[in-house]
Design a protein around this motif. Structure first.
Motif, PDB file in Angstrom:
ATOM      1  N   ASN A  34       1.840  53.225 -18.007  1.00 38.25           N
ATOM      2  CA  ASN A  34       2.232  52.564 -19.260  1.00 38.25           C
ATOM      3  C   ASN A  34       3.719  52.226 -19.304  1.00 38.25           C
ATOM      4  OD1 ASN A  34      -0.394  52.737 -20.257  1.00 38.25           O
ATOM      5  ND2 ASN A  34      -0.036  54.748 -21.182  1.00 38.25           N
ATOM      6  N   LEU A  35       4.268  51.761 -18.178  1.00 34.10           N
ATOM      7  CA  LEU A  35       5.683  51.428 -18.128  1.00 34.10           C
ATOM      8  C   LEU A  35       5.856  49.904 -18.135  1.00 34.10           C
ATOM      9  CD1 LEU A  35       6.820  53.909 -15.323  1.00 34.10           C
ATOM     10  CD2 LEU A  35       6.880  54.258 -17.813  1.00 34.10           C
ATOM     11  N   PRO A  36       6.770  49.394 -18.947  1.00 35.24           N
ATOM     12  CA  PRO A  36       7.046  47.951 -18.927  1.00 35.24           C
ATOM     13  C   PRO A  36       7.849  47.581 -17.684  1.00 35.24           C
ATOM     14  CG  PRO A  36       8.528  49.047 -20.454  1.00 35.24           C
ATOM     15  CD  PRO A  36       7.579  50.110 -19.947  1.00 35.24           C
ATOM     16  N   VAL A  37       7.698  46.344 -17.240  1.00 35.39           N
ATOM     17  CA  VAL A  37       8.327  45.898 -15.993  1.00 35.39           C
ATOM     18  C   VAL A  37       9.155  44.646 -16.244  1.00 35.39           C
ATOM     19  CG1 VAL A  37       7.910  45.000 -13.672  1.00 35.39           C
ATOM     20  CG2 VAL A  37       6.545  46.901 -14.519  1.00 35.39           C
ATOM     21  N   LEU A  38      10.355  44.625 -15.662  1.00 35.40           N
ATOM     22  CA  LEU A  38      11.240  43.476 -15.721  1.00 35.40           C
ATOM     23  C   LEU A  38      11.406  42.919 -14.310  1.00 35.40           C
ATOM     24  CD1 LEU A  38      13.209  41.779 -17.500  1.00 35.40           C
ATOM     25  CD2 LEU A  38      14.994  43.426 -16.852  1.00 35.40           C
ATOM     26  N   LEU A  39      11.109  41.633 -14.154  1.00 38.18           N
ATOM     27  CA  LEU A  39      11.242  40.970 -12.863  1.00 38.18           C
ATOM     28  C   LEU A  39      12.518  40.133 -12.869  1.00 38.18           C
ATOM     29  CD1 LEU A  39       7.576  39.651 -12.482  1.00 38.18           C
ATOM     30  CD2 LEU A  39       8.481  41.914 -11.912  1.00 38.18           C
ATOM     31  N   LYS A  40      13.360  40.328 -11.854  1.00 32.63           N
ATOM     32  CA  LYS A  40      14.629  39.610 -11.768  1.00 32.63           C
ATOM     33  C   LYS A  40      14.639  38.779 -10.498  1.00 32.63           C
ATOM     34  CE  LYS A  40      17.214  43.298 -11.734  1.00 32.63           C
ATOM     35  NZ  LYS A  40      18.447  44.130 -11.796  1.00 32.63           N
ATOM     36  N   GLY A  41      15.061  37.535 -10.612  1.00 30.06           N
ATOM     37  CA  GLY A  41      15.124  36.717  -9.413  1.00 30.06           C
ATOM     38  C   GLY A  41      15.275  35.251  -9.727  1.00 30.06           C
ATOM     39  N   PRO A  42      15.616  34.437  -8.725  1.00 29.48           N
ATOM     40  CA  PRO A  42      15.872  33.013  -8.949  1.00 29.48           C
ATOM     41  C   PRO A  42      14.608  32.256  -9.338  1.00 29.48           C
ATOM     42  CG  PRO A  42      15.898  33.519  -6.602  1.00 29.48           C
ATOM     43  CD  PRO A  42      15.848  34.823  -7.316  1.00 29.48           C
ATOM     44  N   THR A  43      14.824  31.130  -9.980  1.00 26.78           N
ATOM     45  CA  THR A  43      13.718  30.257 -10.367  1.00 26.78           C
ATOM     46  C   THR A  43      12.916  29.829  -9.143  1.00 26.78           C
ATOM     47  OG1 THR A  43      14.987  29.419 -12.233  1.00 26.78           O
ATOM     48  CG2 THR A  43      13.146  28.067 -11.480  1.00 26.78           C
ATOM     49  N   GLY A  44      11.590  29.938  -9.252  1.00 29.91           N
ATOM     50  CA  GLY A  44      10.722  29.416  -8.204  1.00 29.91           C
ATOM     51  C   GLY A  44      10.541  30.320  -7.003  1.00 29.91           C
ATOM     52  N   CYS A  45      10.865  31.617  -7.134  1.00 31.73           N
ATOM     53  CA  CYS A  45      10.721  32.510  -5.976  1.00 31.73           C
ATOM     54  C   CYS A  45       9.394  33.263  -5.973  1.00 31.73           C
ATOM     55  CB  CYS A  45      11.885  33.491  -5.898  1.00 31.73           C
ATOM     56  SG  CYS A  45      11.916  34.740  -7.207  1.00 31.73           S
ATOM     57  N   GLY A  46       8.535  33.027  -6.974  1.00 28.19           N
ATOM     58  CA  GLY A  46       7.205  33.626  -6.955  1.00 28.19           C
ATOM     59  C   GLY A  46       6.937  34.692  -7.998  1.00 28.19           C
ATOM     60  N   LYS A  47       7.803  34.839  -8.996  1.00 25.12           N
ATOM     61  CA  LYS A  47       7.611  35.883 -10.004  1.00 25.12           C
ATOM     62  C   LYS A  47       6.332  35.654 -10.810  1.00 25.12           C
ATOM     63  CE  LYS A  47      11.606  35.296 -12.081  1.00 25.12           C
ATOM     64  NZ  LYS A  47      12.166  34.155 -11.285  1.00 25.12           N
ATOM     65  N   THR A  48       6.129  34.428 -11.250  1.00 26.61           N
ATOM     66  CA  THR A  48       4.948  34.132 -12.073  1.00 26.61           C
ATOM     67  C   THR A  48       3.667  34.290 -11.266  1.00 26.61           C
ATOM     68  OG1 THR A  48       6.225  32.625 -13.472  1.00 26.61           O
ATOM     69  CG2 THR A  48       3.828  32.372 -13.483  1.00 26.61           C
ATOM     70  N   ARG A  49       3.674  33.834 -10.015  1.00 28.20           N
ATOM     71  CA  ARG A  49       2.496  34.000  -9.164  1.00 28.20           C
ATOM     72  C   ARG A  49       2.210  35.487  -8.927  1.00 28.20           C
ATOM     73  NH1 ARG A  49      -0.592  31.260  -5.277  1.00 28.20           N
ATOM     74  NH2 ARG A  49      -0.264  29.488  -6.665  1.00 28.20           N
ATOM     75  N   PHE A  50       3.255  36.270  -8.760  1.00 23.03           N
ATOM     76  CA  PHE A  50       3.098  37.708  -8.561  1.00 23.03           C
ATOM     77  C   PHE A  50       2.390  38.351  -9.757  1.00 23.03           C
ATOM     78  CE2 PHE A  50       5.067  41.924  -9.487  1.00 23.03           C
ATOM     79  CZ  PHE A  50       4.479  42.657  -8.470  1.00 23.03           C
ATOM     80  N   VAL A  51       2.814  38.001 -10.965  1.00 25.33           N
ATOM     81  CA  VAL A  51       2.186  38.583 -12.162  1.00 25.33           C
ATOM     82  C   VAL A  51       0.718  38.172 -12.253  1.00 25.33           C
ATOM     83  CG1 VAL A  51       2.240  38.718 -14.673  1.00 25.33           C
ATOM     84  CG2 VAL A  51       4.374  38.704 -13.393  1.00 25.33           C
ATOM     85  N   ALA A  52       0.432  36.904 -11.983  1.00 25.52           N
ATOM     86  CA  ALA A  52      -0.961  36.445 -12.024  1.00 25.52           C
ATOM     87  C   ALA A  52      -1.801  37.182 -10.982  1.00 25.52           C
ATOM     88  CB  ALA A  52      -1.013  34.937 -11.781  1.00 25.52           C
ATOM     89  N   HIS A  53      -1.239  37.384  -9.810  1.00 25.45           N
ATOM     90  CA  HIS A  53      -1.936  38.110  -8.746  1.00 25.45           C
ATOM     91  C   HIS A  53      -2.239  39.544  -9.178  1.00 25.45           C
ATOM     92  CE1 HIS A  53      -2.840  39.569  -4.666  1.00 25.45           C
ATOM     93  NE2 HIS A  53      -2.066  40.600  -4.969  1.00 25.45           N
ATOM     94  N   MET A  54      -1.243  40.210  -9.750  1.00 22.86           N
ATOM     95  CA  MET A  54      -1.433  41.611 -10.132  1.00 22.86           C
ATOM     96  C   MET A  54      -2.389  41.750 -11.310  1.00 22.86           C
ATOM     97  SD  MET A  54       0.103  43.341  -7.893  1.00 22.86           S
ATOM     98  CE  MET A  54      -0.329  44.898  -8.696  1.00 22.86           C
ATOM     99  N   ALA A  55      -2.325  40.839 -12.275  1.00 26.25           N
ATOM    100  CA  ALA A  55      -3.250  40.908 -13.413  1.00 26.25           C
ATOM    101  C   ALA A  55      -4.687  40.776 -12.937  1.00 26.25           C
ATOM    102  CB  ALA A  55      -2.920  39.814 -14.426  1.00 26.25           C
ATOM    103  N   ALA A  56      -4.937  39.831 -12.028  1.00 21.02           N
ATOM    104  CA  ALA A  56      -6.291  39.654 -11.505  1.00 21.02           C
ATOM    105  C   ALA A  56      -6.712  40.862 -10.669  1.00 21.02           C
ATOM    106  CB  ALA A  56      -6.374  38.382 -10.670  1.00 21.02           C
ATOM    107  N   SER A  57      -5.799  41.388  -9.879  1.00 21.25           N
ATOM    108  CA  SER A  57      -6.120  42.543  -9.039  1.00 21.25           C
ATOM    109  C   SER A  57      -6.461  43.768  -9.875  1.00 21.25           C
ATOM    110  CB  SER A  57      -4.939  42.868  -8.114  1.00 21.25           C
ATOM    111  OG  SER A  57      -4.673  41.806  -7.220  1.00 21.25           O
TER     112      SER A  57
END
Length: 269
Positions: A34-57
């Protein structure tokens, strides 16, 4: 939560994501605890795809909110609307995620108005509650709820930054563009262009990213490289595909475009 990570559809059916390190394990551990997560990184490096991948997984519904200057707390929580002559309460995406035990992803959270971060605070500590002043409710997060936010530290100015008191409510994962070999594999997988033909595109992307902060505000994203490779895979000439997908989206300045095209010539000959 019972302390174990339950996979839903499974990583095999999730949106494709090629891990760079242990970020999937850290995210899964945060979800379990139950820990919130903050993703840091440049635009277009895959943060949004990573979240979608993990939510589905993890088998969780996902609500994604693209934050912007006009996004207010009410846009996340909800508001009264007139429907069929009656005034009814309509939940916002954050409230729906809290009720359903879903993942709520706030993309580029620093772009939102300041009242948004205040709303998030009770959800990012051991209370895990969402007060809704307009209805008098105080929602406890349903098991499975997870708050994820992202921002681009390199794109901030003094007026758009996360306060330390907010950052320290999240565990953080730092993202960057993958290694050239890994990025070429991603582009080949996503576009259908053979790996060897993707590698020069990745070399060009690396050189364009080197211009960030000089001629360009932002470097080229992996997404744009995939677009270029997709056009080439469909039969478009390499030069035209690069112009459409990797040059034109980066700048409107004609002089800078000419300089970037010289860079394309240097890479591709």
């Amino acid at each position: 939560m019972d302390g174990s990570v339950k996979l839903g559809r499974g990583a095999a059916d999730a949106p494709f994501y090629l891990p760079q390190g242990d970020e999937c394990d850290v995210f899964a551990a945060a979800y379990t605890n139950n820990l919130p997560v903050l993703l840091k990184g440049p635009t277009g490096c895959g943060k949004t795809r990573f979240v979608a991948h993990m939510a589905a997984s993890l088998g969780r519904p996902l609500y994604t909110v693209a934050c912007h200057d006009d996004l207010a707390a009410a846009d996340l929580i909800g508001r009264y609307l007139l429907k069929g002559g009656e005034t009814v309460w309509v939940d916002g995406p954050l409230t729906r995620a809290v009720r359903e035990g879903a993942i709520c992803y706030l993309d580029e959270v620093v772009e939102a108005r300041k009242d948004v971060t205040v709303v998030l605070h009770p959800l990012t500590d051991d209370r895990r509650i969402l007060p809704i002043d307009r209805t008098g409710e105080e929602l406890e997060a349903t098991p499975g709820f997870m708050l994820v936010a992202s921002y681009n530290p390199g794109y901030q100015n003094i007026l758009k930054t996360l306060k330390p008191s907010t950052r320290q409510r999240f565990i953080s994962l730092e993202f960057d563009f993958p290694s050239p070999q890994m990025e070429a594999e991603v582009v080949a997988r996503e576009s259908g262009l053979p790996l060897e033909r993707c590698k020069p595109l990745i070399r060009l992307a690396g050189k364009l990213r080197g211009l960030k902060g000089q001629d360009l505000e932002e470097g080229v994203s992996t997404r744009l490289v995939v677009y270029a490779a997709t056009l080439i895979a469909q039969g478009m000439s390499t030069d035209r595909a690069i112009l459409a997908a990797m040059i034109e989206p980066l700048t409107d300045d004609e002089d800078i475009k000419r300089g970037l095209l010289d860079l394309v010539t240097a890479v591709f000959g």
